[in-house]
Motif scaffolding. Sequence first.
Motif, PDB file in Angstrom:
ATOM      1  N   GLN A   1      27.167  62.220 -26.729  1.00  0.00           N
ATOM      2  CA  GLN A   1      27.920  63.154 -27.559  1.00  0.00           C
ATOM      3  C   GLN A   1      27.620  62.893 -29.035  1.00  0.00           C
ATOM      4  O   GLN A   1      27.642  61.751 -29.488  1.00  0.00           O
ATOM      5  CB  GLN A   1      29.422  63.012 -27.307  1.00  0.00           C
TER       6      GLN A   1
ATOM      7  N   ARG B   1      27.377  66.980 -34.657  1.00  0.00           N
ATOM      8  CA  ARG B   1      26.960  68.266 -35.189  1.00  0.00           C
ATOM      9  C   ARG B   1      25.749  68.805 -34.459  1.00  0.00           C
ATOM     10  O   ARG B   1      24.945  68.048 -33.922  1.00  0.00           O
ATOM     11  CB  ARG B   1      26.628  68.137 -36.681  1.00  0.00           C
ATOM     12  N   PRO B   2      25.577  70.148 -34.461  1.00  0.00           N
ATOM     13  CA  PRO B   2      24.370  70.744 -33.882  1.00  0.00           C
ATOM     14  C   PRO B   2      23.227  70.735 -34.894  1.00  0.00           C
ATOM     15  O   PRO B   2      23.365  70.293 -36.035  1.00  0.00           O
ATOM     16  CB  PRO B   2      24.827  72.175 -33.573  1.00  0.00           C
TER      17      PRO B   2
ATOM     18  N   GLY C   1      21.596  65.773 -36.212  1.00  0.00           N
ATOM     19  CA  GLY C   1      22.254  66.722 -35.335  1.00  0.00           C
ATOM     20  C   GLY C   1      21.805  66.535 -33.900  1.00  0.00           C
ATOM     21  O   GLY C   1      21.102  65.578 -33.553  1.00  0.00           O
ATOM     22  N   SER C   2      22.197  67.466 -33.045  1.00  0.00           N
ATOM     23  CA  SER C   2      21.878  67.354 -31.622  1.00  0.00           C
ATOM     24  C   SER C   2      20.374  67.385 -31.372  1.00  0.00           C
ATOM     25  O   SER C   2      19.856  66.624 -30.540  1.00  0.00           O
ATOM     26  CB  SER C   2      22.570  68.481 -30.852  1.00  0.00           C
TER      27      SER C   2
ATOM     28  N   ASP D   1      24.563  72.759 -27.110  1.00  0.00           N
ATOM     29  CA  ASP D   1      25.395  73.015 -28.290  1.00  0.00           C
ATOM     30  C   ASP D   1      25.605  74.513 -28.396  1.00  0.00           C
ATOM     31  O   ASP D   1      25.327  75.263 -27.442  1.00  0.00           O
ATOM     32  CB  ASP D   1      24.763  72.440 -29.557  1.00  0.00           C
TER      33      ASP D   1
ATOM     34  N   THR E   1      27.022  68.483 -28.366  1.00  0.00           N
ATOM     35  CA  THR E   1      28.021  68.411 -29.423  1.00  0.00           C
ATOM     36  C   THR E   1      29.406  68.376 -28.792  1.00  0.00           C
ATOM     37  O   THR E   1      29.587  68.735 -27.627  1.00  0.00           O
ATOM     38  CB  THR E   1      27.902  69.617 -30.365  1.00  0.00           C
ATOM     39  N   ARG E   2      30.389  67.933 -29.568  1.00  0.00           N
ATOM     40  CA  ARG E   2      31.750  67.802 -29.050  1.00  0.00           C
ATOM     41  C   ARG E   2      32.275  69.160 -28.578  1.00  0.00           C
ATOM     42  O   ARG E   2      32.180  70.164 -29.272  1.00  0.00           O
ATOM     43  CB  ARG E   2      32.659  67.245 -30.139  1.00  0.00           C
TER      44      ARG E   2
END
Length: 668
Positions: free
Chosen positions: A372, A375-376, A437-438, A458, A476-477
């Motif tokens: 996890q 951010r994307p 990011g992701s 994401d 992402t979360r």
Amino acid sequence: MIVVARVLIDSPLPQLDRLFDYEVPPALVAEAVPGVRVRVPLRTAGRVVDGYLVDVVTAEAPERPLSEIDAIVSPVPVLTPELYALARRAADRAAGSASDILRLVIPKRMVRAEKAWLAAQAPASADEIAPSTTPVSGDAEGWADTVLAPYPGLADAVAAGERLAIDAPPHPSASLTVGAWAELLAAIAVRQLAAGRSTVIVVPDHRDEEQVLAVLGVWLSDDAVVRDDARRSGPERYAGYLRLLTPRPCIVVGNRSTVYAPAHDTACVIVWDDGDSLLAEPLSPGVHARDAALIRQELEGSSLVFAGHTRTTDVERLVQLGWVRELAAARRTSPTVVLSATREGESHGARVPSSAFAAARDGLREGPVLVQVARPGYAPVLVCAECRTPARCRHCTGPLRARRPGATPDCGWCGRSDPTWTCVQCGAAKLRMASSGSERTADELGRAFPNTRVIVADGAHPVTEVDARPALVIATRGAEPHARGGYRAVILLDGDRMLLAEQLRIGESALRWWSNAAALAAPGAPVHLVGVAGPVARALATWTQAAYARAELADRGPLAMPPVVRVAAVEGTPAAVEAALTELRVAVPALGATAGAVLGPVPLPDDLVRALVRFDYAHGRNVADSLRASVVAEALRGRRAARRSPGRSGSGNRTTLRVRLDVPELDL
């Protein structure tokens, strides 16, 4: 004597948020029944508007003749008395309009779907429904009893109409690719359907909705389950709403507005994960699904269940007051959570410590591993390579980002690219990636684990489910897909960055994000929280989210922060806001005697200001009534100004006062 219809006009104007009396012409008396859609003339506007017929009475003819109803739009009574009472109470509590709430609940009329529903044979009354006709088989009842067995007394408490808070089982289902929580919610609903009563299940988004529907689809027929969300087509949604008006029990599953669904003989309303921001209605009057569910339970006497992997301070406050009862499982279960930190010899601030790296390597031998991130994108934050000043767009001051290594940076707000960017502080022209990011995380971990599938999940790459084969899933979360059988390891990165957000509830939110991800792990699989310490990390490691909510509530009490108190935001021109606050201090003298009750006003764009008002729950009715009266008065002043200067444009021709109660964050 004349027949008088009391009509609620469908209008966003606050001064029209009341019942208007209209005479029913003799030709329409037979069709004018409470709940139907009507069209009525509005004298002040000189036009015909839509509305709902709320009540029909017989009265003496008044001295001043009433306007007549123009037309009955549809013979179907789409507004039930219970729905109107709920919308009225919810709107009054939030200083809003009932028509704004009904606009979210009642779909637009679709003639073809309505004709099909009218032509279908339906029971004339609830008395015609026998228990034997419920679409629940003996196997479904037995399955529901098995799922509910770990929660002693849950079925009886729901049947008795209690208000409950439940910690959901934090692991995947053993038979389906869903969370065990979805089976628990579905089992509660199936048990009530077997008793001939309906259940309303409210979830944050379509991913949660699909899980609950997948479980219900195994045990129930399609007619017993109604899906209610805006992703469906207009005819489908209207047909589903008409099904709710049929006097047959069902299970309704949908998003935040589903909490108002007029299901037949509702036994229980279930709200899943009430801390999710998607359950906070952004449109006026901004009633949270949790608050609407509490109002509905009070009006109807149905059961109310708040379920989740974590507990919000809002629900914990109700538990401490005794308004909601905490019902625990007979045996407490929790994931295996490890607080990972860099070891001696590792570079300080290593993004993936050796312990988490080893857990991911071991997990990939057996199946998928979840990582996890916050951010994307590739590099959501860019800074100057020389002075570390955040890179901002020269057109709108938005943050610059990089979509891939070496690419021209573009703005995250306006989308403009900036190939000739220079730092406003030092003049340097070189950028540095300050975050991952992701996509960048997937790139880095893909090199660390060669010959391994890498899946990015994401907003730009939606993935709902992965199979049991080894794979690195970078999500992402909130976008984590479900894995068949659960993940063999879960790595929670960027936790320290998540906690840096300047939000009152960031601790609650981070704990919810991590707990929901940890619940996707297979039983016994390790969950590594990287680089985070303190109360939030300890709550995750010991799986004591309710205790964290209690501690948060105790800390906010002396500071008078929500949910210990309620907060209203008053926004408008300086004169309008000052007039509203003056009237409020007169209506609620306790506010004037309380230091810090009113925060602001602070300036906003377009020459507007905003003030925050903190008040106790006991003063909620008076505060809402006073602020609503100020909104109506300001709207009428604007209308009079528009009449005096019909050709003039500006703030005098529009409503300049807006009010929202129970704002989710004080910085809104």
